[in-house]
Write a protein that holds these residues in place. Sequence first.
Motif, short mmCIF file in Angstrom:
data_model
loop_
_atom_site.label_atom_id
_atom_site.label_comp_id
_atom_site.label_asym_id
_atom_site.label_seq_id
_atom_site.Cartn_x
_atom_site.Cartn_y
_atom_site.Cartn_z
N GLU A 161 45.95 52.51 61.34
CA GLU A 161 46.38 53.25 60.15
C GLU A 161 47.91 53.32 60.08
N SER A 162 48.55 53.48 61.23
CA SER A 162 50.01 53.51 61.25
C SER A 162 50.60 52.16 60.87
N ARG A 163 49.95 51.09 61.31
CA ARG A 163 50.44 49.74 60.98
C ARG A 163 50.34 49.46 59.49
N LEU A 164 49.33 50.00 58.83
CA LEU A 164 49.21 49.83 57.38
C LEU A 164 50.44 50.39 56.67
N VAL A 165 50.95 51.50 57.18
CA VAL A 165 52.13 52.14 56.58
C VAL A 165 53.39 51.33 56.88
N THR A 166 53.63 51.01 58.15
CA THR A 166 54.86 50.33 58.53
C THR A 166 54.93 48.92 57.95
N LYS A 167 53.77 48.28 57.73
CA LYS A 167 53.75 46.94 57.17
C LYS A 167 54.26 46.93 55.73
N VAL A 168 54.14 48.05 55.05
CA VAL A 168 54.55 48.14 53.65
C VAL A 168 55.89 48.86 53.50
N ARG A 169 56.18 49.81 54.40
CA ARG A 169 57.31 50.72 54.21
C ARG A 169 58.69 50.10 54.45
N TRP A 170 58.77 48.99 55.18
CA TRP A 170 60.05 48.44 55.59
C TRP A 170 60.95 48.05 54.42
N VAL A 171 60.36 47.77 53.24
CA VAL A 171 61.17 47.27 52.12
C VAL A 171 62.19 48.30 51.64
N VAL A 172 61.90 49.59 51.81
CA VAL A 172 62.85 50.60 51.36
C VAL A 172 64.11 50.57 52.21
N GLU A 173 63.96 50.23 53.50
CA GLU A 173 65.13 50.09 54.36
C GLU A 173 65.97 48.89 53.92
N SER A 174 65.32 47.82 53.51
CA SER A 174 66.05 46.64 53.02
C SER A 174 66.78 46.95 51.71
N PHE A 175 66.15 47.77 50.87
CA PHE A 175 66.82 48.18 49.64
C PHE A 175 68.08 48.97 49.95
N HIS A 176 68.01 49.88 50.91
CA HIS A 176 69.19 50.65 51.29
C HIS A 176 70.28 49.75 51.86
N ALA A 177 69.89 48.73 52.60
CA ALA A 177 70.88 47.78 53.12
C ALA A 177 71.59 47.05 51.98
N ARG A 178 70.84 46.66 50.97
CA ARG A 178 71.43 46.03 49.78
C ARG A 178 72.40 46.98 49.10
N LEU A 179 71.97 48.22 48.96
CA LEU A 179 72.76 49.22 48.25
C LEU A 179 74.11 49.43 48.93
N LYS A 180 74.11 49.45 50.25
CA LYS A 180 75.33 49.76 51.00
C LYS A 180 76.23 48.55 51.21
N LYS A 181 75.82 47.39 50.72
CA LYS A 181 76.71 46.22 50.79
C LYS A 181 77.84 46.30 49.76
N PHE A 182 77.66 47.12 48.73
CA PHE A 182 78.74 47.31 47.77
C PHE A 182 79.87 48.07 48.43
N ARG A 183 81.09 47.55 48.28
CA ARG A 183 82.22 48.06 49.06
C ARG A 183 82.45 49.55 48.85
N LEU A 184 82.31 50.01 47.62
CA LEU A 184 82.55 51.43 47.35
C LEU A 184 81.62 52.32 48.16
N LEU A 185 80.37 51.86 48.36
CA LEU A 185 79.37 52.67 49.03
C LEU A 185 79.27 52.38 50.53
N SER A 186 79.89 51.29 50.96
CA SER A 186 79.79 50.92 52.38
C SER A 186 80.82 51.63 53.25
N GLU A 187 81.84 52.19 52.62
CA GLU A 187 82.89 52.87 53.36
C GLU A 187 82.79 54.38 53.14
N ARG A 188 83.59 55.11 53.89
CA ARG A 188 83.59 56.56 53.73
C ARG A 188 84.14 56.91 52.35
N ILE A 189 83.42 57.74 51.62
CA ILE A 189 83.76 58.05 50.22
C ILE A 189 84.83 59.13 50.19
N ASP A 190 85.85 58.87 49.40
CA ASP A 190 86.88 59.87 49.20
C ASP A 190 86.31 61.05 48.41
#
Length: 231
Positions: A161-190
Amino acid sequence: MVILSEKLVPYFLGVHHLTRDEAIDHNTAYSTVFFGQTVPIIWDGTYFYINKSSDHSFQRASYSGQKHRHLLKFMSMCLPDGYCLDIRGPFYGNKNDASISDYIVSTKKELEGWCENDDVMICDRGFRDVVDVFSELGYEPKMPVYLKKGQNQHTTKEANESRLVTKVRWVVESFHARLKKFRLLSERIDNQLVPKLEQCVRITAAALSKYRGAIVQNKNSEEDKKMFLVM
């Protein structure tokens, strides 16, 4: 920024920018087999570091005891192929994922009006305090199983049952990685940009939806179907 918020964001971000049929089209071969023809929404929080504020109240509220830094949090809601349905925030750094989700569900009526009974809410163990809220609203929460007191390992059923969740859930982490590649969001925000942080994050997420598309490609490939037939 104002023009992008008006002309881009409403068409590529927000619960109602997709119909339910369009959302179901974002299911993958795995999510369809695991959860059926429902709309699984994957919840997860992310954060952006900010400078220490001279405002004492804001300084205390934005300090994360987990990261030992000042930050602001956002809550993402993704579909199984990694397409971002919506992202909400900012929330103070001293809030956890469960309290943020509880706030969103209890105050954002559009989610309640768009979702249907038995839609699946996929989350990690940090959401354990909000599982009952999802259930009360008629949704089916899914998260990895906790070990019970005195239990050294999961049973076969619990592990699967846990594997069913982790097999699907990883994509949200990849989305966050994409989001933080933008320079404004990848550094400490003023701190001068903090009032505009919500607009920046939502514009970036909408741009990713329009120009980058889903993370999982060929999501209903013949190889996937053959694999499930063998299983």
